[in-house]
Design an enzyme around this catalytic site. Structure first.
Site, PDB file in Angstrom:
ATOM      1  N   ARG A  62      -7.654  -8.109  -9.117  1.00 37.83           N
ATOM      2  CA  ARG A  62      -8.428  -9.335  -9.349  1.00 37.83           C
ATOM      3  C   ARG A  62      -9.857  -8.961  -9.711  1.00 37.83           C
ATOM      4  NH1 ARG A  62     -11.430  -8.831  -4.830  1.00 37.83           N
ATOM      5  NH2 ARG A  62     -10.408  -8.087  -2.934  1.00 37.83           N
ATOM      6  N   LYS A  93       0.813  -1.214   0.000  1.00 36.09           N
ATOM      7  CA  LYS A  93       0.000   0.000   0.000  1.00 36.09           C
ATOM      8  C   LYS A  93       0.849   1.268   0.000  1.00 36.09           C
ATOM      9  CE  LYS A  93      -3.876  -2.386   0.330  1.00 36.09           C
ATOM     10  NZ  LYS A  93      -3.389  -3.756   0.501  1.00 36.09           N
ATOM     11  N   GLU A 100      -2.737   7.891   7.310  1.00 38.18           N
ATOM     12  CA  GLU A 100      -3.468   8.800   6.442  1.00 38.18           C
ATOM     13  C   GLU A 100      -4.426   9.646   7.279  1.00 38.18           C
ATOM     14  OE1 GLU A 100      -3.977   6.136   2.368  1.00 38.18           O
ATOM     15  OE2 GLU A 100      -5.661   6.377   3.729  1.00 38.18           O
TER      16      GLU A 100
END
Length: 456
Positions: free
Chosen positions: A292, A116, A200
């Site tokens: 995916r 990430k 964040e």
């Protein structure tokens, strides 16, 4: 074109892949655990191979057994679906080394987008908006305090290698930062063997909006609309819909452009989903890319008429996308409800057992993707999702009414499910108005459970 395909999954997604493959005249091989010997995907595939006992670690997550099954049955490709090994770069590398095609992106792309921190940095460099936060890994609590003070509370602590809400903590004041940072890090190490963390700014009560993309090896990338996935409980989606009624056409085009930029930035190939949060002012920020097919892909198929699994198989076969961006004209609404074997009144405790009777709803533009049948076994070893109900209508309120009717028709006897909770949500005025965020379930759970009991 792929000649023979092994499906490295179970349940409804395995059936979903088998159907599209057979329509493309691709032979299919199902794998199964001893627990799943009587499941429908085993019966519907052209061939089947037992790959181990009930525990996922010894069967559906057993890379060696899956590759051995693919080679023994002379498959030339493997489709992972979602979950299990679908975003496992080690698995993809092992397939590549064995000379097998993977229905999805390369191991390098999975590695890149699975981290990430690296994904966030890549997006920033390529002009994709990201949530304000740390630059790179936050190595310790002291650094976490500095960053949190800089961007302002509340903040969100996240695991770099995380997913499904694990290794994630909300922090609203500095007094809680130390314990939450250490708790998230410990959980991330236990779940992913990766304690790398970042921070964040917490976007309060956002919408969770994602864009479906398709990309081929010839650098053609298209966006197939967005999905509003904000009805969630503990970061697990419950209801998805398309389109997101909050977005203006101008903002929608900006969102699609950002998603395509994200795919180009990592040289993406195959089907993928770029996920964003949308704040109260309709500013959007990249949060991650799922490399995916998504559980909720049928809502996109309903409004676009595109079979995403077929497109995955064609792209893997080296074919060029025939669909152009101008071909994607969305003028209807679709909603999906995820049906889970669980007890909402007992803190959503997972349920297992035998389905004594199953009746699936029908009707115009009503679709059910499920592995259930009368007599089916719901195993305690795997995810509690039983399937999905998807509907489409020319208006959003029409789609809501159609979903209510579908849930009224649904009959499952023998096990408890979340059927009536989903039904209750569809009568909530904030949901009907589209005035909801990711905190919807958290804010309204008691009210919804009471309403659910009234409908039972």
């Amino acid at each position: 074109m792929i000649k023979k395909l092994l499906i490295a999954n179970r349940g409804e997604i395995a059936l979903r892949i088998i159907r599209s493959a057979e329509e493309l005249q691709i032979k299919t091989v199902a794998v199964y655990s001893t627990e799943d010997a009587e499941q429908l995907h085993v019966k519907f595939a052209d061939e089947s191979v037992c790959i181990g006992p009930a525990k996922s670690s010894e069967s559906y997550l057993n890379i060696n057994n899956i590759i051995s099954a693919a080679l023994a049955t002379k498959c030339d490709a493997v489709a992972p679906g979602y979950g299990f090994l679908s975003e496992n770069a080690k698995f993809v590398r092992a397939l590549e080394e064995a000379g097998l095609k993977f229905v999805g992106p390369s191991s390098e792309v999975i590695d890149m987008m699975g981290d990430k921190i690296a994904a966030r940095d890549l997006m920033k460099k390529n002009g994709v908006p990201v949530v304000p936060g740390s630059d790179g890994e936050v190595v310790d609590v002291e650094e976490a305090f500095i960053i949190a003070e800089k961007i302002g509370y509340p903040v969100l602590i996240k695991a770099s290698g995380g997913g499904g809400g694990k290794g994630m903590r909300r922090v609203y004041k500095s007094e809680d930062l130390k314990i939450e940072f250490e708790s998230a890090k410990s959980e991330a190490i236990a779940a992913f063997n990766n304690g790398s963390m970042y921070i964040e700014k917490l976007i309060v009560s956002p919408k969770h909006v994602e864009v479906q993309i398709l990309a081929d090896k010839y650098s053609n990338i298209i966006a197939l609309g967005e999905r509003d996935c904000s009805i969630q409980r503990k970061n697990q989606k419950m209801i998805e819909e398309t389109p997101c009624i909050r977005l203006t056409e101008e903002k929608r085009k900006e969102l699609y452009s950002a998603a395509i930029k994200a795919a180009k930035a990592c040289n993406y190939e195959n089907a993928g989903t770029v996920e964003f949060v949308l704040d109260r002012e309709n500013n959007f920020y990249f949060i991650e890319m799922n490399t995916r097919i998504q559980v909720e892909h049928p809502v996109t198929e309903m409004v676009t008429g595109v079979d995403l699994v077929k497109e995955q198989l064609k792209i893997t076969s080296g074919l060029k996308l025939k669909i152009k961006q101008e071909d994607i004209n969305i003028n209807s609404y679709a909603i999906e409800c995820r049906l889970n074997a669980e007890k909402p009144l007992e803190n959503f405790l997972p349920e297992s057992g035998n389905v004594n009777f199953f009746y699936a709803p029908g009707g115009v533009n009503t679709r059910v993707d499920s592995y259930l049948y009368s007599g089916a076994k719901v195993s305690p070893y795997y995810d509690s999702m039983l399937g999905k109900i998807i509907v489409k209508d020319s208006t959003r309120i029409g789609a809501i009414r159609k979903m209510r009717r579908a849930l009224e028709e649904l009959i499952i006897e023998g096990i408890k499910t979340n059927q009536y909770l989903l039904y209750a949500i569809l009568f909530d005025m904030d949901f009907i108005r589209g005035n909801y965020s990711t905190s919807f379930i958290e804010d309204k759970l008691e009210e919804l459970l009471n309403l659910m009991e009234a409908y039972r």
